[in-house]
Design an enzyme around this catalytic site. Structure first.
Site, PDB file in Angstrom:
ATOM      1  CB  SER A 108      -7.344   3.771  -7.098  1.00  0.00           C
ATOM      2  OG  SER A 108      -7.464   3.812  -5.719  1.00  0.00           O
ATOM      3  N   GLY A 122     -20.648  -4.498  -1.448  1.00  0.00           N
ATOM      4  CA  GLY A 122     -21.928  -4.455  -0.678  1.00  0.00           C
ATOM      5  C   GLY A 122     -23.015  -5.113  -0.902  1.00  0.00           C
ATOM      6  NE  ARG A 125     -20.924  19.420  30.215  1.00  0.00           N
ATOM      7  CZ  ARG A 125     -21.026  18.468  31.031  1.00  0.00           C
ATOM      8  NH1 ARG A 125     -22.180  18.158  31.618  1.00  0.00           N
ATOM      9  NH2 ARG A 125     -19.803  17.815  31.531  1.00  0.00           N
ATOM     10  CB  THR A 139     -11.844   4.849   0.971  1.00  0.00           C
ATOM     11  OG1 THR A 139     -10.644   5.374   2.056  1.00  0.00           O
ATOM     12  CG2 THR A 139     -11.150   3.641   0.302  1.00  0.00           C
ATOM     13  CD  GLU A 198     -19.435   6.017  -6.073  1.00  0.00           C
ATOM     14  OE1 GLU A 198     -19.155   6.509  -7.009  1.00  0.00           O
ATOM     15  OE2 GLU A 198     -20.323   5.115  -6.200  1.00  0.00           O
ATOM     16  CG  ASP A 200      -7.999   7.391  -2.376  1.00  0.00           C
ATOM     17  OD1 ASP A 200      -7.636   6.962  -1.037  1.00  0.00           O
ATOM     18  OD2 ASP A 200      -6.924   8.003  -2.812  1.00  0.00           O
TER      19      ASP A 200
HETATM   20  C1  LIG Z   1     -16.908  -0.381   3.179  1.00  0.00           C
HETATM   21  C2  LIG Z   1     -16.631  -0.386   2.046  1.00  0.00           C
HETATM   22  C3  LIG Z   1     -17.808  -0.299   0.949  1.00  0.00           C
HETATM   23  C4  LIG Z   1     -17.325  -0.652  -0.373  1.00  0.00           C
HETATM   24  N1  LIG Z   1     -18.006  -1.247  -1.440  1.00  0.00           N
HETATM   25  C5  LIG Z   1     -18.100  -1.156  -2.691  1.00  0.00           C
HETATM   26  C6  LIG Z   1     -18.951  -1.762  -3.507  1.00  0.00           C
HETATM   27  O1  LIG Z   1     -20.174  -2.129  -3.289  1.00  0.00           O
HETATM   28  N2  LIG Z   1     -18.397  -2.184  -4.616  1.00  0.00           N
HETATM   29  C7  LIG Z   1     -17.005  -2.076  -5.248  1.00  0.00           C
HETATM   30  O2  LIG Z   1     -17.000  -2.039  -6.355  1.00  0.00           O
HETATM   31  N3  LIG Z   1     -16.164  -1.446  -4.363  1.00  0.00           N
HETATM   32  C8  LIG Z   1     -16.491  -1.298  -2.979  1.00  0.00           C
HETATM   33  N4  LIG Z   1     -15.431  -0.687  -2.084  1.00  0.00           N
HETATM   34  C9  LIG Z   1     -13.913  -0.483  -2.634  1.00  0.00           C
HETATM   35  C10 LIG Z   1     -13.753   0.780  -2.861  1.00  0.00           C
HETATM   36  O3  LIG Z   1     -14.493   1.380  -4.041  1.00  0.00           O
HETATM   37  C11 LIG Z   1     -12.025   0.762  -2.942  1.00  0.00           C
HETATM   38  O4  LIG Z   1     -11.692   0.381  -1.464  1.00  0.00           O
HETATM   39  C12 LIG Z   1     -11.615   2.313  -3.435  1.00  0.00           C
HETATM   40  O5  LIG Z   1     -11.858   2.396  -4.605  1.00  0.00           O
HETATM   41  C13 LIG Z   1     -10.090   2.256  -3.067  1.00  0.00           C
HETATM   42  O6  LIG Z   1      -9.267   1.372  -3.436  1.00  0.00           O
HETATM   43  P1  LIG Z   1      -8.455   0.268  -2.458  1.00  0.00           P
HETATM   44  O7  LIG Z   1      -9.148   0.095  -1.178  1.00  0.00           O
HETATM   45  O8  LIG Z   1      -7.716  -0.670  -3.397  1.00  0.00           O
HETATM   46  O9  LIG Z   1      -7.276   1.619  -2.332  1.00  0.00           O
HETATM   47  P2  LIG Z   1      -5.908   1.617  -3.229  1.00  0.00           P
HETATM   48  O10 LIG Z   1      -6.318   2.056  -4.506  1.00  0.00           O
HETATM   49  O11 LIG Z   1      -4.996   0.828  -3.050  1.00  0.00           O
HETATM   50  O12 LIG Z   1      -5.350   3.086  -2.147  1.00  0.00           O
HETATM   51  C14 LIG Z   1      -4.636   2.586  -1.271  1.00  0.00           C
HETATM   52  C15 LIG Z   1      -3.843   4.120  -0.954  1.00  0.00           C
HETATM   53  O13 LIG Z   1      -2.950   4.304  -1.983  1.00  0.00           O
HETATM   54  C16 LIG Z   1      -3.003   5.579  -2.491  1.00  0.00           C
HETATM   55  N5  LIG Z   1      -2.882   5.778  -3.936  1.00  0.00           N
HETATM   56  C17 LIG Z   1      -3.494   5.217  -4.905  1.00  0.00           C
HETATM   57  N6  LIG Z   1      -3.013   5.382  -6.157  1.00  0.00           N
HETATM   58  C18 LIG Z   1      -2.285   6.683  -6.094  1.00  0.00           C
HETATM   59  C19 LIG Z   1      -1.523   7.414  -6.992  1.00  0.00           C
HETATM   60  N7  LIG Z   1      -1.787   7.173  -8.113  1.00  0.00           N
HETATM   61  N8  LIG Z   1      -0.835   8.414  -6.530  1.00  0.00           N
HETATM   62  C20 LIG Z   1      -0.793   8.654  -5.081  1.00  0.00           C
HETATM   63  N9  LIG Z   1      -1.456   7.967  -4.066  1.00  0.00           N
HETATM   64  C21 LIG Z   1      -2.175   6.719  -4.833  1.00  0.00           C
HETATM   65  C22 LIG Z   1      -4.366   6.003  -2.254  1.00  0.00           C
HETATM   66  O14 LIG Z   1      -4.568   7.589  -2.147  1.00  0.00           O
HETATM   67  C23 LIG Z   1      -4.842   5.314  -0.667  1.00  0.00           C
HETATM   68  O15 LIG Z   1      -4.376   6.176   0.272  1.00  0.00           O
HETATM   69  C24 LIG Z   1     -15.851  -0.690  -0.883  1.00  0.00           C
HETATM   70  C25 LIG Z   1     -14.975  -0.196   0.055  1.00  0.00           C
HETATM   71  C26 LIG Z   1     -15.209  -0.198   1.432  1.00  0.00           C
HETATM   72  C27 LIG Z   1     -14.073  -0.171   2.580  1.00  0.00           C
END
Ligand SMILES: Cc1cc2nc3c(=O)[nH]c(=O)nc-3n(C[C@H](O)[C@H](O)[C@H](O)COP(=O)(O)OP(=O)(O)OC[C@H]3O[C@@H](n4cnc5c(N)ncnc54)[C@H](O)[C@@H]3O)c2cc1C
Length: 786
Positions: A302, A335, A468, A571, A573, A575
């Site tokens: 994030s 991706g 159904r 999650t 685009e 979270d």
């Molecule tokens: C199938 C898939 C495809 C993807 N494709 C791409 C891609 O092509 N390119 C790319 O760049 N990325 C990609 N991603 C990554 C995706 O964009 C990230 O996973 C997403 O931005 C969230 O980051 P994180 O997983 O590190 O979650 P984190 O940021 O670690 O969040 C984890 C948890 O902590 C909470 N949290 C975080 N910050 C705070 C806060 N300030 N206050 C309260 N709660 C908080 C969140 O709500 C969440 O519940 C992909 C992910 C998946 C699963």
């Protein structure tokens, strides 16, 4: 069940049946035993009633008591014989007969051949009526159950209720202004080559998705937003509409398409300059250059501003050197990376000499044309995921990978050959957010895709529920699921919500397109609607899965796959929680500006008008009024959502101010109020969604779609108010009678919309072949062949 104990009764079953005076009691005797629901004491009390019946002679009473003796139940054979005897009169009864057990008993006597048409003794008839009352059974229902051996067969498709509007007209409204391109993509996806394949192994599934994606590229769908000079149509709105329509099909295809054309292509288009467009856009559009959007890192998802991949400028060779300082900083989840990608837009901290200029985007080749990973690049496969297994997500590590100076996507900042950095935006933070702002189209697209996924599941669940049948009154066909109030309650408010979100999404797209490159003004809206729609989708998929029972769990019926695949829309685009916190912050900033920008007179006026609203809205007449007209009044509905948002905003501002005054820093103060901030964000976006559907209904009042849009608007608004009733009760906006009236009205409108449910689903325009699910298309058990 076999009676092991010898019966004390002197009368055999055959004698009972032949015993004319007891004949009218047969239905009663049968019902008394058949369900096994009468307790010993109930049977005893019936037996004692029999004993006291003056109308029966002593022998008759004795024999009857013998058949009602709790200590001496009839055997299964005996019960069967009684039932057969009773059922002999069934053919003589009309289909819709309604007889009490006593009347049924008397009919037995009338039709008995030995009685020769004589009726039952009136004393017996009255004794029977007394006994029926003592048994406390609804006799007419019990009679129907006794006489109905099988339910009437329901042959063919159930009759469709006549809808109150034309689904084609509603579809035209939903498809506008992109009906033509939506129709084109629907036709393409309905071709046999796009039929679903559910049991492919992972590599084969990925190959299929890549093949599908190339077909979309061949048809020009990937290039829609690109300039005409590079094979595009310069129509970002059409691209978003295609993405939304595509979301009814396989989600891996959707995401692969989104990564290649929306994220990779979009980053070159939005962050690059003419030189990049000329060199890459055509190849991206045809997919001869498959690419990635490499932003997230293992350590930073994030918080993109603090990601750690580095791009250091080497002025001597006029190259950037891309590197991953630690394993924590590798690009993750990317991706198109694990198999197909040849190039990636890599987001990295730009270092020039001693200076750091923040996150910038670079085009970095990662594989050769023949698919070999390039020197310095290491790629791993992310492996099996919850869903989207047709997308090849991977991790990329860079070890001093060199790219030309021109590979910096330099719309917002460039580096001269000598190593001079320049940008029109001096502030690094502003530059970063401006850069990200241009990518807001991704969030808008995911909001639309979430909506389309929820619509798909609703279409499957509603269609299934109109075919159904389970349970039902005796003697009638079993009841269609959608005729159950609980089922209407599950599906119809969500159907209304799909329309509300659709109108809000259209408004978002319109604003986005109107503001062109300056998407910042609608970033908050996009963030909020993406979160709102993707949460709505996840909840709706679960509801629809359950609404289809076990069939919902079958892959070919698609709902469970959609649930696994689109779960991550909450999650990626951004979270959802993080996005909603951004929405709350944006609301607070606007609130602060509203106050600080006003001179004293204006401020007083504003406060006075706020106080005025508060007084009128909390007027006891309003908080108590429960009549239908008031509850469906646009002013009341819109006002309730506005009130909730305003109040949450004011109270959040107050809570933050107290904390800041107590010496907390802003980060801590905001953290302390995150629950409140999230509720505000939700209230804000929900107010916009409610206004969107109220406005759509208002625009069509008195026209073809006026009535149905009005019903949908009322249902959506009342359903959401019902869900938030705790808050409205707590804040004194509702009295309990009002909360109850809202609940009843939700139930009633859901029932009223039942006849329109299929037509509403039809207006989504999802072709049967794309919907796929045999339970929705009436082909249970069949599979589409590949
Ligand atoms: C199938 C898939 C495809 C993807 N494709 C791409 C891609 O092509 N390119 C790319 O760049 N990325 C990609 N991603 C990554 C995706 O964009 C990230 O996973 C997403 O931005 C969230 O980051 P994180 O997983 O590190 O979650 P984190 O940021 O670690 O969040 C984890 C948890 O902590 C909470 N949290 C975080 N910050 C705070 C806060 N300030 N206050 C309260 N709660 C908080 C969140 O709500 C969440 O519940 C992909 C992910 C998946 C699963």
């Amino acid at each position: 069940m076999k009676n092991t104990r010898a019966s004390k009764r002197t009368h055999s079953i055959e004698e009972l049946i032949r015993d004319r005076p007891l004949l009218p009691f047969l239905p009663l005797v049968y019902v008394a035993w058949a369900d096994g629901e009468l307790s010993h004491s109930e049977l005893e009390s019936i037996a004692s009633q029999v004993a006291s019946q003056g109308g029966l002679d002593a022998e008759c009473r004795r024999r009857l008591a013998g058949w009602l003796d709790p200590a001496d139940p009839p055997s299964a054979r005996e019960l069967g014989a009684i039932l057969r005897t009773i059922r002999q009169i069934a053919p003589a009864l009309p289909d819709d007969f309604r007889l009490t057990l006593a009347e049924l008993g008397c009919r037995l006597v009338e039709t008995d051949s030995e009685a020769q048409g004589a009726g039952a003794d009136p004393a017996v008839e009255s004794a029977l009526a007394d006994l029926e009352a003592a048994l406390g059974i609804a006799g007419t229902e019990a009679s129907r159950e006794l006489l109905t051996r099988v339910r009437p067969l329901q042959v063919g498709e159930p009759k469709r209720a006549k809808p109150s509007f034309s689904p084609a007209v509603l579809q035209a409204l939903l498809d506008a202004p992109y009906a033509e391109v939506r129709s084109r993509i629907r036709k393409l996806l309905s071709r046999p080559e796009f039929d679903y394949r559910f049991e492919l192994d992972r590599p084969s599934y990925r190959r299929l998705v890549t093949r599908w994606c190339r077909r979309l590229a061949e048809e020009g769908f990937g290039a829609l937003s690109f300039p005409r000079a590079y094979g595009g149509a310069e129509d970002l709105g059409a691209f978003i509409a295609v993405f939304e329509t595509l979301a009814h099909h396989d989600s891996s295809l959707l995401v692969k398409f989104g990564v290649q054309f929306g994220l990779f292509g979009g980053s070159v288009l939005q962050l690059g300059t003419e030189r990049h467009h000329r060199e890459y856009l055509e190849d991206i559009a045809t997919m001869s250059l498959p690419g990635c959007f490499a932003m997230s890192e293992t350590g930073h998802g994030s918080n993109v501003q603090e990601l750690e991949t580095v791009a250091r400028y080497d002025a001597e060779r006029q190259e950037f050197v891309i590197s991953t300082p630690t394993p924590h900083d590798r690009k993750d989840w990317i991706g198109n990376a694990a198999v197909d990608g040849r190039m990636a837009t890599v987001f990295a901290q730009l270092h020039v000499g001693e200076d750091e200029f923040g996150v910038h985007a670079f085009l970095v080749p990662i594989r050769s044309d023949d698919g070999e990973t390039l020197p310095g690049v290491t790629i791993e496969d992310c492996g099996l995921k919850e869903g989207l297994n047709g997308v090849d997500n991977g991790r990329i590590t860079f070890k001093d990978v060199r790219v030309a100076r021109e590979n910096l996507l330099d719309r917002f900042g460039s580096v001269s050959p000598e190593g001079e950095y320049s940008s029109d935006i001096a502030s690094p933070s502003k530059r970063f957010f401006t850069m990200l702002g241009t990518l807001v189209g991704g969030r808008i697209s995911v909001a639309g895709a979430s909506l389309a996924s929820a619509k798909t599941a609703l279409a499957i669940a509603v269609r299934y529920a109109t075919r159904r049948r389970q349970f039902g009154a005796a003697g009638r066909p079993e009841t269609l699921l959608l005729d159950y109030k609980a089922h209407q309650r599950k599906l119809l408010p969500r159907l209304a919500a799909a329309f509300a979100i659709d109108f809000a999404h259209k408004r978002l797209v319109r604003q986005f397109l109107a503001h062109g490159g300056d998407a910042r003004r609608i970033e908050t809206f996009a963030a909020g609607l993406k979160a709102y729609a993707s949460w709505f989708n996840v909840e709706t998929l679960q509801v629809c899965r359950e609404a289809c029972g076990a069939q919902g769990y079958l892959a070919q019926n698609r709902i469970c796959l959609l649930r696994d695949d689109t779960d991550v829309f909450t999650t990626f685009e951004g979270d959802n929680t993080v996005l909603m916190l951004l929405v709350a912050k944006a609301r607070l900033t606007r609130y602060r500006h509203q106050f600080s920008d006003l001179r004293l007179g204006g401020l007083v006026k504003l406060l006075a008008s706020k106080a005025l609203t508060a007084v009128s809205e909390l007027n006891p007449v309003v908080t108590r009024t429960t009549d239908d007209e008031h509850l469906q009044d646009r002013e009341f509905l819109g006002g309730a959502f506005r009130y909730r948002e305003d109040r949450l905003l004011e109270t959040l501002a107050l809570r933050l101010r107290h904390r800041l005054e107590r010496g907390m820093d802003t980060f801590e103060a905001f953290n302390d109020c995150q629950d409140h901030a999230l509720e505000l964000a939700e209230a804000h976006i929900e107010r916009i969604v409610a206004e969107a559907i109220l406005e759509a209904a208002g625009e069509h009042r008195g026209r073809d779609l006026g009535h149905i849009l009005d019903r949908l608007a009322s249902l959506f608004c009342l359903w959401r108010l019902e869900q938030r009733r705790g808050w409205f009760l707590e804040s004194g906006y509702f009295e309990s009678a009002k909360a109850k009236a809202v609940r009843n009205l939700v139930m009633r409108i859901s029932g009223e919309l039942r006849q329109d449910a299929e037509a509403l689903i039809d207006s989504f325009g999802i072709p049967d072949r794309v919907l796929g699910a045999p339970i929705a298309t009436g082909k249970v058990g069949e599979r589409f062949s590949p």
